[in-house]
Scaffold this motif. Structure first.
Motif, PDB file in Angstrom:
ATOM      1  N   PRO A  96       0.836  -1.198   0.000  1.00 31.18           N
ATOM      2  CA  PRO A  96       0.000   0.000   0.000  1.00 31.18           C
ATOM      3  C   PRO A  96       0.873   1.251   0.000  1.00 31.18           C
ATOM      4  O   PRO A  96       1.871   1.321   0.704  1.00 31.18           O
ATOM      5  CB  PRO A  96      -0.763  -0.108   1.324  1.00 31.18           C
ATOM      6  CG  PRO A  96      -0.681  -1.534   1.717  1.00 31.18           C
ATOM      7  CD  PRO A  96       0.599  -2.060   1.157  1.00 31.18           C
ATOM      8  N   GLY A  97       0.485   2.214  -0.820  1.00 27.52           N
ATOM      9  CA  GLY A  97       1.201   3.491  -0.824  1.00 27.52           C
ATOM     10  C   GLY A  97       2.289   3.559  -1.880  1.00 27.52           C
ATOM     11  O   GLY A  97       2.647   4.629  -2.322  1.00 27.52           O
ATOM     12  N   LEU A 123      -8.511   5.635   5.263  1.00 34.38           N
ATOM     13  CA  LEU A 123      -9.958   5.402   5.213  1.00 34.38           C
ATOM     14  C   LEU A 123     -10.284   3.934   4.994  1.00 34.38           C
ATOM     15  O   LEU A 123     -11.190   3.388   5.617  1.00 34.38           O
ATOM     16  CB  LEU A 123     -10.582   6.217   4.074  1.00 34.38           C
ATOM     17  CG  LEU A 123     -10.673   7.727   4.291  1.00 34.38           C
ATOM     18  CD1 LEU A 123     -11.060   8.417   2.993  1.00 34.38           C
ATOM     19  CD2 LEU A 123     -11.688   8.058   5.367  1.00 34.38           C
ATOM     20  N   PHE A 124      -9.533   3.300   4.091  1.00 32.00           N
ATOM     21  CA  PHE A 124      -9.872   1.913   3.756  1.00 32.00           C
ATOM     22  C   PHE A 124      -9.124   0.914   4.629  1.00 32.00           C
ATOM     23  O   PHE A 124      -9.713   0.057   5.262  1.00 32.00           O
ATOM     24  CB  PHE A 124      -9.628   1.638   2.272  1.00 32.00           C
ATOM     25  CG  PHE A 124     -10.642   2.285   1.399  1.00 32.00           C
ATOM     26  CD1 PHE A 124     -11.866   1.675   1.181  1.00 32.00           C
ATOM     27  CD2 PHE A 124     -10.402   3.519   0.829  1.00 32.00           C
ATOM     28  CE1 PHE A 124     -12.827   2.285   0.388  1.00 32.00           C
ATOM     29  CE2 PHE A 124     -11.350   4.137   0.032  1.00 32.00           C
ATOM     30  CZ  PHE A 124     -12.578   3.518  -0.185  1.00 32.00           C
ATOM     31  N   GLY A 125      -7.781   1.033   4.673  1.00 34.66           N
ATOM     32  CA  GLY A 125      -6.992   0.029   5.395  1.00 34.66           C
ATOM     33  C   GLY A 125      -7.181   0.120   6.895  1.00 34.66           C
ATOM     34  O   GLY A 125      -7.677  -0.804   7.545  1.00 34.66           O
ATOM     35  N   LEU A 126      -6.823   1.284   7.454  1.00 33.12           N
ATOM     36  CA  LEU A 126      -6.850   1.429   8.909  1.00 33.12           C
ATOM     37  C   LEU A 126      -8.284   1.452   9.429  1.00 33.12           C
ATOM     38  O   LEU A 126      -8.593   0.847  10.472  1.00 33.12           O
ATOM     39  CB  LEU A 126      -6.120   2.721   9.299  1.00 33.12           C
ATOM     40  CG  LEU A 126      -5.717   2.837  10.761  1.00 33.12           C
ATOM     41  CD1 LEU A 126      -4.773   1.710  11.142  1.00 33.12           C
ATOM     42  CD2 LEU A 126      -5.047   4.172  11.037  1.00 33.12           C
ATOM     43  N   GLY A 127      -9.171   2.139   8.684  1.00 33.94           N
ATOM     44  CA  GLY A 127     -10.579   2.192   9.092  1.00 33.94           C
ATOM     45  C   GLY A 127     -11.161   0.792   9.205  1.00 33.94           C
ATOM     46  O   GLY A 127     -11.920   0.475  10.132  1.00 33.94           O
ATOM     47  N   GLU A 128     -10.765  -0.066   8.263  1.00 30.48           N
ATOM     48  CA  GLU A 128     -11.251  -1.456   8.253  1.00 30.48           C
ATOM     49  C   GLU A 128     -10.718  -2.211   9.469  1.00 30.48           C
ATOM     50  O   GLU A 128     -11.437  -2.996  10.092  1.00 30.48           O
ATOM     51  CB  GLU A 128     -10.777  -2.128   6.956  1.00 30.48           C
ATOM     52  CG  GLU A 128     -11.299  -3.511   6.720  1.00 30.48           C
ATOM     53  CD  GLU A 128     -12.809  -3.579   6.761  1.00 30.48           C
ATOM     54  OE1 GLU A 128     -13.317  -4.515   7.394  1.00 30.48           O
ATOM     55  OE2 GLU A 128     -13.471  -2.699   6.189  1.00 30.48           O
ATOM     56  N   VAL A 129      -9.438  -1.977   9.806  1.00 30.70           N
ATOM     57  CA  VAL A 129      -8.843  -2.665  10.956  1.00 30.70           C
ATOM     58  C   VAL A 129      -9.574  -2.261  12.243  1.00 30.70           C
ATOM     59  O   VAL A 129      -9.896  -3.100  13.082  1.00 30.70           O
ATOM     60  CB  VAL A 129      -7.332  -2.326  11.079  1.00 30.70           C
ATOM     61  CG1 VAL A 129      -6.771  -2.793  12.404  1.00 30.70           C
ATOM     62  CG2 VAL A 129      -6.574  -2.980   9.946  1.00 30.70           C
ATOM     63  N   LEU A 163      -0.268  -6.539  11.194  1.00 34.46           N
ATOM     64  CA  LEU A 163       0.485  -6.513   9.934  1.00 34.46           C
ATOM     65  C   LEU A 163      -0.096  -5.456   8.985  1.00 34.46           C
ATOM     66  O   LEU A 163       0.641  -4.729   8.319  1.00 34.46           O
ATOM     67  CB  LEU A 163       0.428  -7.887   9.246  1.00 34.46           C
ATOM     68  CG  LEU A 163       1.374  -8.954   9.791  1.00 34.46           C
ATOM     69  CD1 LEU A 163       1.157 -10.269   9.063  1.00 34.46           C
ATOM     70  CD2 LEU A 163       2.823  -8.521   9.633  1.00 34.46           C
ATOM     71  N   ILE A 164      -1.442  -5.393   8.951  1.00 37.58           N
ATOM     72  CA  ILE A 164      -2.085  -4.403   8.074  1.00 37.58           C
ATOM     73  C   ILE A 164      -1.735  -2.996   8.554  1.00 37.58           C
ATOM     74  O   ILE A 164      -1.446  -2.106   7.754  1.00 37.58           O
ATOM     75  CB  ILE A 164      -3.620  -4.597   8.044  1.00 37.58           C
ATOM     76  CG1 ILE A 164      -3.973  -5.968   7.476  1.00 37.58           C
ATOM     77  CG2 ILE A 164      -4.279  -3.512   7.197  1.00 37.58           C
ATOM     78  CD1 ILE A 164      -5.441  -6.321   7.562  1.00 37.58           C
TER      79      ILE A 164
END
Length: 484
Positions: free
Chosen positions: A29-30, A205-211, A386-387
């Motif tokens: 990512p990124g 918004l997508f990665g961390l928000g999901e975690v 990990l995410i």
């Protein structure tokens, strides 16, 4: 002639290396295609320009697919064009269908990429003339149409979709004014003058928000089968998505040819169109395979199409082709209408190598799918940290500064609350992408116009697009009014 150049052992090796490294870079990512191409550009200095561009073009194709892997498996878009794939791809993974999602993405990418190359061959000279007729008013009208379609990304509540989009546009206004150079909404913080970066926002918004949302819900590890046979999409899946892939490819190529539009815009528009024409729009966002096939086809077709304005006009169609354009200049090649006449071996070698890169991408991605799917079987308690590490590294690697990591963390919290309250992170991200482009085009249009905003309706292309955009807003309002 082109295939004669592309089939030399060294060039094939470059294509294989490009695709493999591309898939890896895309999955982080990124580190999107632009950073990937920029990192590998120095390696091509000592090479023949044709071999160099073959590697970079293969890398571009690879990153386009690599971004899908993390989007589907952990809901973290590897690069910006994969944001849309998160919407349905991740839902499919939760249902144990990560394999078919990755498989249909690979097949869609292959078909779109191949059709894109055929069109690149046939259409380049014609399109060079057509895309010159796209001035600021037309560009603004296209962006406006893209923004008004957010209600289709916004889930069930169109109003919340618009609120998310307007919030995104407000964030897109932060930084220096592009025409007058005045500082806006920076509150005296130096880092804010750069504006709000799109990638840390999307990763947060997508990665961390999901975690954060997942940490609250007890998530069971995903059950998936790992045999190659079960991992690939079934014939039924393919029959279901064949028209989606065709529509996505067409949409992607048309948008990709416009200078500056790029694969991200193409993927958003393809998803929107797909949802509009579907008989069961309510399935989108809940694991609908068409919602993976169409944007994946679109972003690959757009990535190929972005080469058209680069080679024919010397105008990059996307951020990645802008970096490639720098490479061409460095090698002493002058992109533009004369490139086809003066350096035919370069142009046709590149185009032929795109065919090879697409075939390699299909073979390599399909072979590796069981390996990728295995990653999903890691228990969520191990996968979550990990995410987070992925998200932090991704945000940091963009410009190597901690400010981006901070932005990403803030957007992670915003993403968590948006998810909870039913707002649309995808609409916010779309507005962050299109906001600056739309603003620049609007300001340029007003500067060249004697009729104020009327210029949008005085030119045929922009007039049609603007009317469509207004209808996209007014029709749902009118419907709701009639229901009342």
């Amino acid at each position: 002639m082109g295939f004669g150049i592309a089939f030399t052992p060294f060039n094939i090796m470059m294509a294989v290396a490009g695709v493999l490294v591309g898939i890896l870079i895309g999955a982080l990512p990124g580190v999107g295609p632009p950073s990937g191409v920029a990192m590998l550009l120095p390696l091509t200095f000592g090479m023949d320009p044709t071999s160099g561009i073959i590697m970079l073009a293969a890398l571009y194709a690879g990153t386009m697919y690599g971004g899908t892997i993390t989007a589907v498996l952990i809901n973290t878009p590897g690069e910006s064009a994969s944001v849309v794939t998160c919407l349905d791809g991740y839902q499919m993974a939760l249902q144990g269908r990560a394999g078919p999602a990755l498989g249909i993405a690979a097949i869609g990418s292959f078909i779109a990429g191949t059709i894109g190359v055929v069109l690149l061959m046939l259409v380049s000279p014609l399109l060079a003339r057509w895309s010159l007729s796209f001035g600021p008013p037309e560009t603004f009208a296209l962006m406006l149409l893209g923004l008004t379609t957010v209600t289709l990304l916004g889930g069930d509540d169109p109003l919340k979709g618009y609120i998310s989009m307007l919030f995104g546009l407000m964030l897109a206004m932060v930084g220096y004014d592009i025409i007058s150079g005045d500082a806006r909404y920076g509150f005296g913080i130096v880092e804010m003058m750069d504006g709000i970066d799109f990638l840390p926002a999307a990763i947060g918004l997508f990665g961390l928000g999901e975690v954060l949302a997942g940490a609250e819900a007890k998530a069971a590890p995903l059950k998936t089968s790992l045999r190659l046979r079960d991992v690939l999409p079934s014939v039924a899946d393919f029959a279901r998505t064949k028209w989606s892939i065709v529509r996505g490819t067409t949409m992607g190529f048309l948008v990709g040819v416009l200078p500056g539009a790029g694969p991200t815009v193409a993927a958003f528009l393809a998803y929107t169109v797909e949802k509009k024409v579907s008989n069961e729009p309510e399935k989108f966002g809940k694991g609908e395979i068409k919602g993976v096939a169409a944007p994946e086809a679109a972003n690959n077709a757009a990535a190929t199409a972005a080469m058209v304005p680069m080679l024919t006009l010397g105008i990059p169609g996307s951020a990645t082709t802008a970096i490639m354009l720098g490479g061409l200049m460095m090698w002493g090649l002058r992109p533009g209408p004369m490139l086809f006449e003066k350096n035919p071996q370069f142009v046709w070698g590149l185009i032929a190598s795109q065919y090879i890169a697409n075939i390699l991408l299909l073979i390599l991605s399909t072979l590796f799918i069981p390996l990728f799917v295995r990653a999903v079987r890691i228990p969520y308690s191990i996968l979550m940290p990990l995410i987070v590490v992925f998200c932090v590294t991704g945000a940091y690697s963009l410009k190597n500064n901690l400010w981006d990591v901070g932005q990403m963390l803030v957007f992670g919290i915003i993403g968590y609350f948006m998810k909870k309250l039913g707002y649309s992170p995808a609409a916010l991200v779309l507005a962050l992408v299109l906001g600056p482009l739309a603003e620049r085009a609007l300001r340029q249009s007003l500067i060249i116009s004697d009729a104020g905003i009327g210029i949008l309706f005085m030119r045929p292309i922009s007039g049609v697009l603007t009317v469509l955009a207004l209808l996209a807003v007014l029709v749902p309002v009118f419907r709701a009014f009639l229901k009342k």
